[in-house]
Design an enzyme around this catalytic site. Structure first.
Site, PDB file in Angstrom:
ATOM      1  N   CYS A  68       0.982  -1.137  -0.116  1.00  0.00           N
ATOM      2  CA  CYS A  68       0.177   0.210  -0.002  1.00  0.00           C
ATOM      3  C   CYS A  68       1.051   1.177   0.056  1.00  0.00           C
ATOM      4  O   CYS A  68       0.429   2.287  -0.594  1.00  0.00           O
ATOM      5  CB  CYS A  68      -1.085  -0.159   1.268  1.00  0.00           C
ATOM      6  SG  CYS A  68      -2.287  -1.146   0.631  1.00  0.00           S
ATOM      7  N   ASN A  91       1.465 -16.445  -3.685  1.00  0.00           N
ATOM      8  CA  ASN A  91       1.733 -17.419  -2.486  1.00  0.00           C
ATOM      9  C   ASN A  91       0.478 -16.834  -1.527  1.00  0.00           C
ATOM     10  O   ASN A  91       0.043 -15.689  -1.459  1.00  0.00           O
ATOM     11  CB  ASN A  91       2.939 -16.916  -1.970  1.00  0.00           C
ATOM     12  CG  ASN A  91       4.128 -17.425  -2.541  1.00  0.00           C
ATOM     13  OD1 ASN A  91       3.968 -18.518  -2.989  1.00  0.00           O
ATOM     14  ND2 ASN A  91       5.264 -16.418  -2.806  1.00  0.00           N
ATOM     15  N   HIS A  97      -0.942 -10.471  -4.490  1.00  0.00           N
ATOM     16  CA  HIS A  97       0.245  -9.935  -5.389  1.00  0.00           C
ATOM     17  C   HIS A  97       0.344 -11.135  -6.372  1.00  0.00           C
ATOM     18  O   HIS A  97       0.442 -12.199  -5.722  1.00  0.00           O
ATOM     19  CB  HIS A  97       1.481  -9.576  -5.205  1.00  0.00           C
ATOM     20  CG  HIS A  97       2.036 -10.106  -4.020  1.00  0.00           C
ATOM     21  ND1 HIS A  97       1.789 -10.181  -2.552  1.00  0.00           N
ATOM     22  CD2 HIS A  97       3.421 -11.318  -4.135  1.00  0.00           C
ATOM     23  CE1 HIS A  97       2.567 -11.168  -1.919  1.00  0.00           C
ATOM     24  NE2 HIS A  97       3.480 -11.591  -2.717  1.00  0.00           N
TER      25      HIS A  97
HETATM   26  P1  5GP Z   1       5.454 -13.290  -0.977  1.00  0.00           P
HETATM   27  O1  5GP Z   1       6.770 -14.106  -0.342  1.00  0.00           O
HETATM   28  O2  5GP Z   1       4.659 -12.438  -0.127  1.00  0.00           O
HETATM   29  O3  5GP Z   1       4.931 -13.987  -2.117  1.00  0.00           O
HETATM   30  O4  5GP Z   1       6.228 -12.173  -1.840  1.00  0.00           O
HETATM   31  C1  5GP Z   1       6.521 -10.841  -1.546  1.00  0.00           C
HETATM   32  C2  5GP Z   1       7.564 -10.399  -2.642  1.00  0.00           C
HETATM   33  O5  5GP Z   1       7.650  -8.862  -2.143  1.00  0.00           O
HETATM   34  C3  5GP Z   1       9.033 -10.856  -2.430  1.00  0.00           C
HETATM   35  O6  5GP Z   1       9.515 -11.366  -3.466  1.00  0.00           O
HETATM   36  C4  5GP Z   1       9.833  -9.787  -1.915  1.00  0.00           C
HETATM   37  O7  5GP Z   1      11.076  -9.756  -2.531  1.00  0.00           O
HETATM   38  C5  5GP Z   1       8.891  -8.624  -2.593  1.00  0.00           C
HETATM   39  N1  5GP Z   1       9.232  -7.369  -1.599  1.00  0.00           N
HETATM   40  C6  5GP Z   1       9.132  -7.117  -0.304  1.00  0.00           C
HETATM   41  N2  5GP Z   1       9.335  -5.865   0.167  1.00  0.00           N
HETATM   42  C7  5GP Z   1       9.288  -5.312  -1.097  1.00  0.00           C
HETATM   43  C8  5GP Z   1       9.761  -3.762  -1.347  1.00  0.00           C
HETATM   44  O8  5GP Z   1       9.734  -3.024  -0.394  1.00  0.00           O
HETATM   45  N3  5GP Z   1       9.761  -3.561  -2.687  1.00  0.00           N
HETATM   46  C9  5GP Z   1       9.847  -4.322  -3.745  1.00  0.00           C
HETATM   47  N4  5GP Z   1       9.720  -3.931  -4.842  1.00  0.00           N
HETATM   48  N5  5GP Z   1       9.584  -5.684  -3.426  1.00  0.00           N
HETATM   49  C10 5GP Z   1       9.443  -6.142  -2.023  1.00  0.00           C
HETATM   50 ZN    ZN Z   2      -1.925  -3.199   1.200  1.00  0.00          ZN
END
Ligand code: 5GP
Ligand code: ZN
Length: 112
Positions: free
Chosen positions: A7, A85, A98
Site C-alpha cells: 500500500c 503465495n 500480489h
Molecule cells: P511473497 O513471499 O509474499 O509472495 O512475496 C513478496 C515479495 O515482495 C518478495 O518477493 C519480496 O522480494 C518483495 N518485496 C518485499 N518488500 C518489497 C519492497 O519494499 N519493494 C519491492 N519492490 N518488493 C518487495
Molecule cells: Zn496493502
C-alpha cells in the site's frame, strides 16, 4: 492499510520501479529478484491474499494483465511462471494480494 508495504508503494511513499500502472493495478519490479524477470502485479485496493473476498471481475482483470505485463517484460513468448503465495505454508511475506511473474531463464520443473 498504512502498515502494508505494498500500500505504501502504491501511495508512492516507498519507491519502486514501475512496469505498468492504471487506475486499479500496479506492476513493479520485485526488490529481490529470483530470476532475470521478476515483476509483481498488485491491485491498488488492499486484499490480504487470494483467501480474501475478492470480486471475480477484479481477479479476472488482474490475471488478464499477466500476459500484458509479460509482454512488456519480454517473456510473453519465451514463457514465465505466475505465483500467488497464500498464507504461512506458502511463505507469503507481504499480506497484500500480489502475483509474481518470474521468467527470463529456464525455471526449475517444479516450484515446491
Ligand atoms: P511473497 O513471499 O509474499 O509472495 O512475496 C513478496 C515479495 O515482495 C518478495 O518477493 C519480496 O522480494 C518483495 N518485496 C518485499 N518488500 C518489497 C519492497 O519494499 N519493494 C519491492 N519492490 N518488493 C518487495
Ligand atoms: Zn496493502
Amino acid at each position: 492499510m498504512s502498515d502494508c508495504i505494498f500500500c505504501q508503494i502504491i501511495a508512492g511513499d516507498i519507491p519502486s520501479t514501475k512496469v505498468y500502472e492504471d487506475d486499479e493495478f500496479l506492476a513493479f519490479e520485485d526488490v529481490s529478484p529470483e530470476a532475470p524477470v521478476h515483476t509483481l502485479i498488485v491491485p491498488k485496493k488492499h486484499y490480504h491474499s487470494l483467501n480474501d473476498d475478492i470480486p471475480a471481475d477484479v481477479l479476472g482483470r488482474l490475471y488478464k494483465l499477466v500476459p500484458y505485463v509479460a509482454e512488456l517484460k519480454g517473456v510473453h513468448d519465451s514463457g514465465y511462471r505466475t505465483v500467488a503465495n497464500t498464507g504461512d505454508d506458502a511463505n507469503q511475506t507481504v499480506h497484500h494480494l500480489h502475483v509474481h511473474i518470474i521468467g527470463g531463464k529456464q525455471l526449475s520443473e517444479h516450484s515446491s
